[in-house]
Design an enzyme around this catalytic site. Structure first.
Site, short mmCIF file in Angstrom:
data_model
loop_
_atom_site.label_atom_id
_atom_site.label_comp_id
_atom_site.label_asym_id
_atom_site.label_seq_id
_atom_site.Cartn_x
_atom_site.Cartn_y
_atom_site.Cartn_z
N GLY A 63 -11.92 14.08 -7.21
CA GLY A 63 -11.35 14.99 -7.12
C GLY A 63 -11.56 16.04 -5.85
O GLY A 63 -12.32 15.71 -4.94
N SER A 64 -10.75 17.15 -6.09
CA SER A 64 -10.71 18.03 -4.67
C SER A 64 -11.98 18.74 -4.42
O SER A 64 -12.89 19.00 -5.28
CB SER A 64 -9.77 19.12 -5.06
OG SER A 64 -9.88 20.07 -4.04
N THR A 65 -12.11 18.91 -2.99
CA THR A 65 -13.43 19.75 -2.75
C THR A 65 -13.41 21.09 -3.34
O THR A 65 -14.68 21.84 -3.54
CB THR A 65 -13.41 19.99 -1.37
OG1 THR A 65 -12.28 20.44 -0.86
CG2 THR A 65 -13.74 18.58 -0.68
N GLY A 67 -13.40 21.92 -6.46
CA GLY A 67 -14.36 21.56 -7.47
C GLY A 67 -15.70 22.38 -7.37
O GLY A 67 -16.36 22.60 -8.49
#
Length: 134
Positions: A63-65, A67
């Site tokens: 997923g996205s950074t 996170g």
């Protein structure tokens, strides 16, 4: 009786607690509630379980950074894992563990997924070790 598994240190420090493991990667952005520490991703093997105070083992992040900041928010809210073990750390989880001051290791010489959930584990990010207490 206990035994030690050698790995690679990612984030320094020591943490101990009960093992909670997932065979699936975890997305911290929208996959874990930063207020409660509960996994909320639909269909995830840990859905409905809290990661707070656990030694959390999972293959790698996804997923996205953003996170990384969710991991930091979990720590601020006292809902973070006490340590993280990955099969192979990637940047999102490593950065999150480092900024949140959560001990983290990866690349263990033996399979942590052979250890039962609930087993007490001591993770040492300085030495890159997991001590399994049975």
């Amino acid at each position: 009786m206990s035994f030690t598994i050698q790995g690679r240190g990612i984030s320094k420090g020591q943490g101990s607690g009960e093992l909670l493991k997932s065979s699936e990667p975890i997305s911290f952005l929208s996959g874990v509630d930063p207020q409660t520490g509960v996994v909320v991703e639909n269909g995830h093997p840990l859905q409905g379980k809290s990661i707070a105070g656990k030694v959390l083992a999972f293959p790698y992040g996804k997923g996205s950074t953003v996170g990384s900041y969710v991991i930091y928010a979990l720590k601020r809210n006292e809902k973070s894992p006490v340590a993280i073990i990955n099969i192979d750390a990637e940047t999102i989880i490593a950065v999150g563990a480092i900024i949140a001051d959560i001990p983290m290791i990866d690349r263990l010489e033996k399979n942590i997924f052979d250890v039962d959930d609930g087993t007490n584990i001591i993770v040492d990010g300085d030495l890159g070790t997991a001590i399994i207490e049975q």
